[in-house]
Design an enzyme around this catalytic site. Sequence first.
Site, short mmCIF file in Angstrom:
data_model
loop_
_atom_site.label_atom_id
_atom_site.label_comp_id
_atom_site.label_asym_id
_atom_site.label_seq_id
_atom_site.Cartn_x
_atom_site.Cartn_y
_atom_site.Cartn_z
N MET A 3 6.40 6.35 17.95
CA MET A 3 6.10 7.39 16.95
C MET A 3 4.72 8.02 17.08
SD MET A 3 7.87 6.22 13.45
CE MET A 3 9.46 5.41 13.42
N ASP B 94 3.89 0.22 11.97
CA ASP B 94 2.63 -0.34 11.47
C ASP B 94 2.43 -1.80 11.89
OD1 ASP B 94 2.39 2.11 10.36
OD2 ASP B 94 2.81 1.50 8.30
N ASP C 123 -4.93 7.30 9.03
CA ASP C 123 -5.23 6.82 10.36
C ASP C 123 -5.21 7.93 11.39
OD1 ASP C 123 -5.73 4.23 9.83
OD2 ASP C 123 -3.68 3.54 10.14
N ARG D 22 -4.04 9.57 3.72
CA ARG D 22 -2.78 10.23 4.01
C ARG D 22 -1.94 10.42 2.74
NH1 ARG D 22 -0.59 13.38 7.86
NH2 ARG D 22 1.66 13.18 7.90
N LYS E 39 0.83 -1.22 0.00
CA LYS E 39 0.00 0.00 0.00
C LYS E 39 0.86 1.26 0.00
CE LYS E 39 -2.46 2.48 3.72
NZ LYS E 39 -1.34 3.00 4.49
N ASN E 40 1.82 1.33 0.92
CA ASN E 40 2.54 2.60 1.08
C ASN E 40 3.50 2.87 -0.09
OD1 ASN E 40 1.11 3.07 3.36
ND2 ASN E 40 2.73 2.51 4.80
C1 LIG Z 1 1.06 6.54 3.55
C2 LIG Z 1 2.25 6.13 4.33
O1 LIG Z 1 3.29 5.85 3.78
N1 LIG Z 1 2.09 6.04 5.67
C3 LIG Z 1 3.18 5.59 6.50
C4 LIG Z 1 4.10 6.77 6.76
O2 LIG Z 1 3.33 7.82 7.31
P1 LIG Z 1 3.95 9.29 7.44
O3 LIG Z 1 4.92 9.54 6.34
O4 LIG Z 1 2.79 10.17 7.61
O5 LIG Z 1 4.76 9.18 8.78
P2 LIG Z 1 6.13 9.93 9.18
O6 LIG Z 1 7.27 9.08 8.73
O7 LIG Z 1 6.05 11.33 8.69
O8 LIG Z 1 6.09 9.94 10.75
C5 LIG Z 1 5.17 9.24 11.51
C6 LIG Z 1 5.15 9.74 12.93
O9 LIG Z 1 6.31 9.32 13.56
C7 LIG Z 1 6.95 10.40 14.16
N2 LIG Z 1 8.38 10.14 14.02
C8 LIG Z 1 8.91 9.90 12.80
C9 LIG Z 1 10.27 9.67 12.67
C10 LIG Z 1 11.05 9.68 13.84
O10 LIG Z 1 12.27 9.50 13.79
N3 LIG Z 1 10.48 9.92 15.03
C11 LIG Z 1 9.14 10.14 15.13
O11 LIG Z 1 8.64 10.36 16.24
C12 LIG Z 1 6.46 11.62 13.41
O12 LIG Z 1 6.52 12.78 14.21
C13 LIG Z 1 5.07 11.24 13.06
O13 LIG Z 1 4.17 11.52 14.09
O14 LIG Z 1 5.14 6.36 7.65
C14 LIG Z 1 4.67 5.96 8.95
C15 LIG Z 1 5.90 5.67 9.80
O15 LIG Z 1 6.60 4.57 9.33
C16 LIG Z 1 3.74 4.75 8.81
O16 LIG Z 1 3.16 4.49 10.07
C17 LIG Z 1 2.62 5.05 7.81
O17 LIG Z 1 1.94 3.85 7.51
C1 LIG Z 2 -0.72 4.46 9.31
C2 LIG Z 2 -0.98 3.84 8.17
O1 LIG Z 2 -1.51 4.37 7.07
P1 LIG Z 2 -1.73 5.92 6.68
O2 LIG Z 2 -0.42 6.59 6.83
O3 LIG Z 2 -2.15 5.83 5.25
O4 LIG Z 2 -2.79 6.44 7.59
C3 LIG Z 2 -0.69 2.39 7.99
O5 LIG Z 2 -0.64 1.96 6.83
O6 LIG Z 2 -0.57 1.68 8.98
#
Ligand SMILES: CC(=O)N[C@H]1[C@@H](OP(=O)(O)OP(=O)(O)OC[C@H]2O[C@@H](n3ccc(=O)[nH]c3=O)[C@H](O)[C@@H]2O)O[C@H](CO)[C@@H](O)[C@@H]1O
Ligand SMILES: C=C(OP(=O)(O)O)C(=O)O
Length: 434
Positions: free
Chosen positions: A341, A319, A121, A97, A22-23
Site C-alpha cells: 500500500m 500498520d 505518517d 491524518r 487510535k484509528n
Molecule cells: C487514521 C487512520 O485510520 N489511518 C489508517 C488509514 O489511513 P488512510 O485511510 O489514509 O489509508 P487508505 O485506506 O486511504 O489507504 C492507504 C494507502 O493504501 C493504498 N491502498 C489502499 C487500498 C487498496 O486496496 N490498495 C491500496 O494501494 C492507498 O492508495 C493509500 O496510499 O488506513 C491505512 C491503511 O490500512 C492505515 O495504514 C492507517 O493507519
Molecule cells: C499510518 C498510520 O497513521 P496515520 O494514518 O494517522 O498517519 C498508523 O497508524 O500506522
Amino acid sequence: MASFEVIGGNKLKGNITPQGAKNEALQVVSAVLLTDEEVTIHNIPDITDVNLQIELLNELGVSVERINRHTCIFKADNVDPGYLSSPSFQRKTGRLRGSVMLAGPMLARFHTAYIPKPGGDKIGRRRLDTHIIGFKKLGAEFDYFSSESFFHLHTPQLKGAYILLEEPSVTGTANLLMAAVLAEGITTIYNAACEPYIQQLCKMLNQMGAKISGVGSNMIIIEGVKKLKGTSHTILPDMIEVGSFIGLAAMTQSGIVIKNAGVAHLGVIPERFQQLGIQLQFSGDDIHIPEQEIYEIETFLDSSMLTIYDHPWPGLTPDLLSIILVVATQARGSVLVHQKMFESRLFFVDKVIEMGAHIVLCDPHRAVVVGLARQLPLRGITMSSPDIRAGVALLIAALSANGKSIIQNIEQIDRGYQNIDERLSALGAEITRK
Ligand SMILES: CC(=O)N[C@H]1[C@@H](OP(=O)(O)OP(=O)(O)OC[C@H]2O[C@@H](n3ccc(=O)[nH]c3=O)[C@H](O)[C@@H]2O)O[C@H](CO)[C@@H](O)[C@@H]1O
Ligand SMILES: C=C(OP(=O)(O)O)C(=O)O
C-alpha cells in the site's frame, strides 16, 4: 526533539493491557459533530494524535468534558463552521491524518467543509481522491486551492447516491459514511473498507439513530435520517498495539500476557505472527506469549519461502508490517515482506541493517529478511524514528539488541502509543526518555 535511550537485552515479564484503538478513536470522536446531543466515549487513548483531534473539535465549538483520563463527554451544540477556514485549523490539521474525517460530518450537518493537506505518517503519497470523489457523488461541490493545498466543499443538502470506491480507503469510507447518514435518501458504498474501526463507527452511528446495514461487509447501505441523537460508545483495544506486543515478546525472548486483547476483532493478525513461529496461547480475551528461545518461520505448503503482505481488511493491516519485518530478523528462516500500500514505509530497514540484521531491500515495497536464529545478535545504534510503526519496530529491535541505542524523534511514537516507555519499563525494559 525528544529521544529514548534504550539498554537492550532484558527479558520482560508481566501483563500489559492495550490502549483504546487510535484509528477508531479518530473516527468516533469526529462523529460527535453529527448531533447536538451529548455523546460519551470511553476507552479513548491518551495519545498525541487523538488529543489533537479533540482539541480541533473543541476549537470548532464542541464542548468537551474529560471525566477521567479515557472518557470524554462531547456536545456539539455550538459549532462555528467559520473556524474551518482559520489559519489555526489549517496549521493543526497538518499535524495528523485523522483531521480529514471532520469533513464528512461537517458537510452533512453544516453543509460546508475545508480539508487542508492532512498530516500523519510520511509513508508515501496519500491522496484524498476517494474522499473528494465520494463527496461529489453525494452532491457536494468542491474547489481546490493549490497554493494553500486545501479543498473547500459545500452543498445546500447532501443527497444519497451509489458510490463505487476506487479503493477501500479506511478514512475515506468513514468520511463518506458520516456524510451519508444525514443525506437525503439512500447511499450505497461499494468496495467499502470494513476494518473493525469502520464496524465500530457504524455501530455507534446506528446507536445514534442512523440506519446503516451491511456492517462488516464491503457494501454498506445507508438510509439517510433527518437528525441523530446522543449515545455512549466504548472504543475497542488497539489491534496494532496487540501485534506490537506479540512481536516485542518474541524478539526479547520474554513471556508476557496481553490482557483484554479484543481477540475476536484481530482478524489474521495472530496467524501472521504464528507463521513466524511465535507461539500464542489464548485464554478468554487474553493472549499469553510464552518465553521462546527460537521461533522458526513457516514456509508455504509447497516449501517455498513465506511472503507476508498487507491487504485491505480482512487482510493484514499495513500498520503491522514494519514490526513483522523486525521480528523476523531474529527468527530461523526467511520471509519476503511485501508492503503493497505505501511507497516509503520500508526505508527504515537501513537502520535495522546497520544494527546487524540481514535484510535485502529489493525495491521500495519489498524486503527479504534472512532470520539469523540469534546467531548474530543486533547491536545498539543511534537512529531516528521516521513514522509511528517504524518507530516502535526500532524500539523493539533496540530492546533486543546488545548495548545502548538512542531513538530520536520519538514524537512519532507518542502519536500512537500511550506512555510506551513507562508501560514497557513496568515489564522490565530499560528505556529512559530524554
Ligand atoms: C487514521 C487512520 O485510520 N489511518 C489508517 C488509514 O489511513 P488512510 O485511510 O489514509 O489509508 P487508505 O485506506 O486511504 O489507504 C492507504 C494507502 O493504501 C493504498 N491502498 C489502499 C487500498 C487498496 O486496496 N490498495 C491500496 O494501494 C492507498 O492508495 C493509500 O496510499 O488506513 C491505512 C491503511 O490500512 C492505515 O495504514 C492507517 O493507519
Ligand atoms: C499510518 C498510520 O497513521 P496515520 O494514518 O494517522 O498517519 C498508523 O497508524 O500506522
